[in-house]
Design a protein around this motif. Structure first.
Motif, PDB file in Angstrom:
ATOM      1  N   GLN A 205     -48.193 -43.238  27.001  1.00 30.06           N
ATOM      2  CA  GLN A 205     -47.838 -42.186  26.047  1.00 30.06           C
ATOM      3  C   GLN A 205     -48.472 -40.843  26.403  1.00 30.06           C
ATOM      4  OE1 GLN A 205     -48.904 -43.719  22.186  1.00 30.06           O
ATOM      5  NE2 GLN A 205     -47.069 -44.995  22.056  1.00 30.06           N
ATOM      6  N   GLU A 206     -49.668 -40.853  26.974  1.00 31.63           N
ATOM      7  CA  GLU A 206     -50.345 -39.612  27.359  1.00 31.63           C
ATOM      8  C   GLU A 206     -50.407 -39.559  28.883  1.00 31.63           C
ATOM      9  OE1 GLU A 206     -54.082 -39.240  25.406  1.00 31.63           O
ATOM     10  OE2 GLU A 206     -53.216 -39.246  23.397  1.00 31.63           O
TER      11      GLU A 206
ATOM     12  N   ASN B  84     -55.738 -31.671  15.958  1.00 31.81           N
ATOM     13  CA  ASN B  84     -55.139 -32.764  16.732  1.00 31.81           C
ATOM     14  C   ASN B  84     -56.174 -33.539  17.543  1.00 31.81           C
ATOM     15  OD1 ASN B  84     -52.019 -32.476  16.477  1.00 31.81           O
ATOM     16  ND2 ASN B  84     -52.752 -30.387  16.736  1.00 31.81           N
ATOM     17  N   SER B  85     -57.448 -33.202  17.357  1.00 32.98           N
ATOM     18  CA  SER B  85     -58.563 -33.902  18.034  1.00 32.98           C
ATOM     19  C   SER B  85     -58.475 -33.823  19.554  1.00 32.98           C
ATOM     20  CB  SER B  85     -58.618 -35.382  17.594  1.00 32.98           C
ATOM     21  OG  SER B  85     -58.783 -35.468  16.197  1.00 32.98           O
ATOM     22  N   ARG B  86     -57.796 -32.789  20.078  1.00 33.61           N
ATOM     23  CA  ARG B  86     -57.651 -32.692  21.534  1.00 33.61           C
ATOM     24  C   ARG B  86     -58.848 -32.004  22.193  1.00 33.61           C
ATOM     25  NH1 ARG B  86     -54.058 -36.287  22.640  1.00 33.61           N
ATOM     26  NH2 ARG B  86     -53.135 -35.254  24.443  1.00 33.61           N
ATOM     27  N   ILE B  87     -59.713 -31.418  21.379  1.00 31.46           N
ATOM     28  CA  ILE B  87     -60.842 -30.668  21.926  1.00 31.46           C
ATOM     29  C   ILE B  87     -62.072 -31.556  22.132  1.00 31.46           C
ATOM     30  CG2 ILE B  87     -61.919 -29.932  19.746  1.00 31.46           C
ATOM     31  CD1 ILE B  87     -62.121 -27.115  21.023  1.00 31.46           C
TER      32      ILE B  87
ATOM     33  N   SER C 189     -45.894 -31.207  31.987  1.00 29.27           N
ATOM     34  CA  SER C 189     -46.955 -30.660  32.840  1.00 29.27           C
ATOM     35  C   SER C 189     -46.446 -29.516  33.700  1.00 29.27           C
ATOM     36  CB  SER C 189     -47.541 -31.757  33.727  1.00 29.27           C
ATOM     37  OG  SER C 189     -48.218 -32.719  32.965  1.00 29.27           O
ATOM     38  N   VAL C 190     -45.274 -29.681  34.282  1.00 24.48           N
ATOM     39  CA  VAL C 190     -44.702 -28.630  35.133  1.00 24.48           C
ATOM     40  C   VAL C 190     -44.383 -27.390  34.297  1.00 24.48           C
ATOM     41  CG1 VAL C 190     -42.703 -27.989  36.544  1.00 24.48           C
ATOM     42  CG2 VAL C 190     -43.781 -30.230  36.852  1.00 24.48           C
TER      43      VAL C 190
ATOM     44  N   LEU D 251     -49.428 -35.541  26.707  1.00 29.42           N
ATOM     45  CA  LEU D 251     -50.223 -35.370  27.912  1.00 29.42           C
ATOM     46  C   LEU D 251     -51.614 -35.953  27.763  1.00 29.42           C
ATOM     47  CD1 LEU D 251     -49.200 -31.678  28.705  1.00 29.42           C
ATOM     48  CD2 LEU D 251     -48.354 -33.759  29.813  1.00 29.42           C
ATOM     49  N   ASP D 252     -52.218 -36.260  28.909  1.00 29.88           N
ATOM     50  CA  ASP D 252     -53.585 -36.757  28.958  1.00 29.88           C
ATOM     51  C   ASP D 252     -54.528 -35.756  28.292  1.00 29.88           C
ATOM     52  OD1 ASP D 252     -55.767 -38.476  30.258  1.00 29.88           O
ATOM     53  OD2 ASP D 252     -56.200 -36.472  31.021  1.00 29.88           O
ATOM     54  N   GLN D 253     -55.465 -36.275  27.498  1.00 25.96           N
ATOM     55  CA  GLN D 253     -56.331 -35.419  26.689  1.00 25.96           C
ATOM     56  C   GLN D 253     -57.163 -34.460  27.545  1.00 25.96           C
ATOM     57  OE1 GLN D 253     -58.308 -37.497  23.598  1.00 25.96           O
ATOM     58  NE2 GLN D 253     -59.556 -35.781  22.957  1.00 25.96           N
ATOM     59  N   GLU D 254     -57.707 -34.943  28.649  1.00 21.71           N
ATOM     60  CA  GLU D 254     -58.516 -34.087  29.513  1.00 21.71           C
ATOM     61  C   GLU D 254     -57.677 -32.948  30.093  1.00 21.71           C
ATOM     62  OE1 GLU D 254     -61.377 -34.456  33.477  1.00 21.71           O
ATOM     63  OE2 GLU D 254     -60.698 -36.249  32.417  1.00 21.71           O
ATOM     64  N   GLU D 255     -56.437 -33.265  30.479  1.00 24.80           N
ATOM     65  CA  GLU D 255     -55.565 -32.239  31.037  1.00 24.80           C
ATOM     66  C   GLU D 255     -55.158 -31.214  29.970  1.00 24.80           C
ATOM     67  OE1 GLU D 255     -52.867 -31.957  34.814  1.00 24.80           O
ATOM     68  OE2 GLU D 255     -52.835 -33.879  33.781  1.00 24.80           O
TER      69      GLU D 255
END
Length: 502
Positions: free
Chosen positions: A134-135, A299-302, A224-225, A258-262
């Motif tokens: 999913q990510e 969104n807890s992405r940080i 991503s692109v 997307l992946d959280q780190e990215e």
């Protein structure tokens, strides 16, 4: 023994990693050398965190080889063997971070050993796992490409002349992987050109740029692109603000995919764009920067493993204060305090609370809080000194401010961790502040000090990279307006009291 790279590497391990590494070294699968296991036990028992080892080389050797005469080369060889195992252990730790890589390696082994049934089961299982991701990170497309490569090799071994779709999947997945990496690294090169004036050359980007912008196949228009393309455009054409608007829209729409780190890295570019605009005087980007931070919080992405970096904690509070969202900032500081690493928690919390009090003109509370806190981190200590300087200035405690300036000058002079460049910048600020104090003391005693204030304004403009220059400008402008208003009032009073012409 402080020069041994092995000691530094061991010191970087957590308690759990130390125990895991012990088991790793004791396993005969990895080594049958009993000496390295004994050496590890000796070092871990005599290697306290953040301090010198309690044993010297001779003591380590005698404990390791009790019946031998000290031989430095033999000790070095034992250290080298143990370091080699530690290097392998750390590489294994990194390998475990990507669970799909193991699946691909198993696929390769099944193909090479011609275990056809196992290969088919493994290929189906890995393909199903990737379909359910999913990510997505950039490495996702590399794994897809590697999987297709093994599948293509497998069908080649069967020597059957039929259309193999795996070759097309390999090419498409690798194209996506390459394109994402190329865009990502190009964005970072452009970013460093902005930040450090670094001279990078973006090979192939000019040839790819038009194709990416206008002829990108629909199958390659993955999040991503699309996002990295917008980051690239916002960096290259910073004056065209529509690129940032599109970037913010894409981030909000696709961050969950997307992946959280990215995602965090992508948001950093958007944040940096806002900061550059703010530094250029475009203050409406303060609200946009606040929205970016707030979106990531919601969104807890940080967060990283549930933790918020002390830098983000401080930056979010700072932006909130700049837009005067005082109650929001207070709630944020209390809500997320425990999410900051314990090593920085109280420093950053106290600093931000003092900043909040300062912005709310609660100068006595600012001073009281900062005087009660001993900042162990040099950066927070220096930042806190600036808060104190501002609070004393606002209360017009000129004697207290003079004392504080003298103490700050001594601290800047003594502290070796402050670079010569930053030391000069701090001294320049303090020199300007002392002149500003003198002008305040002269105000009310002299009627004609406006030229001296204007001279001070010019000095501030001539000093590059002076800290808190905007605050200094505001205080000098404020004093100039006050003296001008007072001068007008004096002139009007003189006219009113002068004799009338007959």
């Amino acid at each position: 023994m402080k020069n041994y790279k092995l000691l530094a590497a061991l010191n970087s391990l957590s308690s759990r990693e130390c125990q895991d590494f012990r088991r790793y070294v004791r396993s005969p699968f990895f080594t049958r050398n009993i000496t390295v296991s004994r050496l590890l036990d000796i070092l871990l028992e005599n290697l306290p965190k953040d301090s010198e080892p309690t044993m010297d080389e001779n003591q380590v050797f005698q404990t390791l080889f009790p019946d031998k005469t000290f031989h430095k080369q033999r000790l070095r060889e034992a250290f080298a063997d143990l370091f080699s195992l530690l290097k392998s252990y750390l590489a294994y730790q990194e390998y475990q971070q990507n669970p799909y890589q193991e699946e691909v390696y198993a696929l390769a082994q099944f193909r090479k050993r011609q275990l056809n049934k196992a290969f088919g089961t493994q290929l189906h299982s890995l393909s199903r796992q990737l379909d359910q991701v999913q990510e997505i990170s950039s490495d996702y497309y590399k794994i897809r490409s590697d999987m297709a490569l093994e599948a293509n090799g497998f069908y080649g071994q069967q020597q059957v002349r039929v259309f193999d779709h795996n070759l097309q999947q390999r090419a498409d997945s690798f194209d996506l992987y390459y394109l994402i990496i190329k865009l990502r690294e190009s964005c970072e090169m452009l970013n460093r050109k902005h930040v450090m004036n670094a001279d990078y050359e973006l090979h192939l980007l000019p040839e790819l740029e038009d194709w990416i912008q206008h002829r990108l196949p629909e199958a390659m228009q993955v999040p991503s692109v699309l996002i990295y393309r917008q980051i690239y455009l916002s960096l290259k054409h910073g004056d065209q603000q529509e690129h940032f608007a599109k970037l913010a829209e894409l981030l909000e729409s696709h961050q969950a995919e997307l992946d959280q780190e990215e995602v965090r890295a992508m948001y950093k570019y958007a944040q940096n764009y806002c900061i550059r605009q703010i530094n250029q005087g475009n203050s409406r980007y303060l609200n946009r920067l606040f929205d970016l931070y707030n979106n990531q919080l919601n969104n807890s992405r940080i967060f990283t493993n549930g933790m918020l970096s002390h830098t983000d904690y401080k930056n979010i509070a700072t932006v909130g204060l700049r837009i005067h969202a005082y109650e929001w900032v207070h709630t944020f500081l209390e809500t997320y305090r425990e999410s900051v690493s314990p090593a920085f928690r109280m420093n950053v919390y106290n600093y931000c609370m003092a900043s909040l009090y300062l912005e709310k003109a609660a100068y006595a509370q600012t001073i009281r809080l900062l005087q009660q806190v001993n900042f162990t981190d040099i950066h927070y200590r220096i930042s806190a000194q600036y808060l104190l300087l501002k609070a004393y200035y606002e209360t017009e405690d000129w004697d207290g401010l003079e004392y504080l300036i003298k103490a700050f000058v001594n601290y800047v002079r003594r502290t070796k961790e402050i670079s010569p460049h930053n030391r000069t910048n701090h001294k320049n600020f303090l020199r300007i502040l002392k002149k500003l104090i003198r002008l305040n003391e002269r105000y009310g005693k002299e009627r004609h000090i406006q030229q001296a204030i204007k001279d001070l304004q010019a000095q501030i403009e001539d000093l590059p990279q002076i800290p808190h220059d905007q605050w200094l400008r505001e205080k000098v402008d404020q004093l100039l307006r006050t003296t001008h208003t007072n001068q007008v009032r004096l002139t009007d009073s003189d006219i009113a009291q002068s004799p009338e012409e007959e």
